[in-house]
Design a protein around this motif. Structure first.
Motif: not given
Length: 178
Positions: A26-31
């Protein structure tokens, strides 16, 4: 906004790893979305991976430790970019009353056309920064008025971004290189 941690703690290491992997993704996709990353070999992709790893580590701590705060992705991203710490409080330092110009002072400053325009620009910058950081923008107006007074004085001044950084940390907005 923080990420709610499920009330039931994970029963197994497998569940912890699964939740951590989901948080990392989720974090990598967000960034990737924030930075509009188009290809995994770009320098921004390394930034996204580093942030995702830090965020996943924080989620793991929250699952295995008592009372560990996990910020929302947007707030964590801004905090990490600004300070390298996912949980840093980005709210401006309390403003001593003498740092905030009085009505007569900023009203006179706003009669200067350049000061008026830069006051509006400073307010927009500070409000946008607060929105991105997920904090209340109450100090943005006082900052913009102080910046307008500085501009109207027609002396040397930092750019708006540096002045806002100074303001948030409690330093005079005219501080250079501190």
């Amino acid at each position: 906004m923080s990420t709610p941690v499920p009330a039931d703690p994970p029963a197994t290491d497998t569940e912890i790893h699964a939740r951590t992997d989901i948080a990392r993704a989720r974090a990598e996709g967000f960034v990737w979305g924030v930075l509009h990353i188009q290809h995994p070999s770009t320098p921004e992709a390394a930034t996204a991976t580093a942030f995702a790893s830090a965020y996943a580590d924080r989620v793991t701590e929250s699952l295995t430790g008592e009372g560990v705060f996990v910020p929302g992705l947007a707030g964590a991203w801004v905090a990490w970019r600004v300070s390298g710490d996912l949980t840093v409080n980005l709210a401006p330092a309390p403003a001593p009353i003498e740092r905030v110009p009085g009505f007569q002072e900023y009203d006179a400053a706003l009669r200067n056309r350049t000061a008026w325009w830069l006051c509006a620009e400073a307010l927009g910058y500070a409000r946008g920064w607060c929105d991105a950081a997920g904090i209340a923008p109450g100090d943005a107006v006082d900052f913009a008025h102080a910046y307008a007074v500085l501009v109207a004085a027609d002396g040397s001044r930092p750019n708006i971004a540096d002045a806002w950084t100074n303001w948030r940390s409690g330093r005079p907005i005219t501080a250079f290189g501190e």
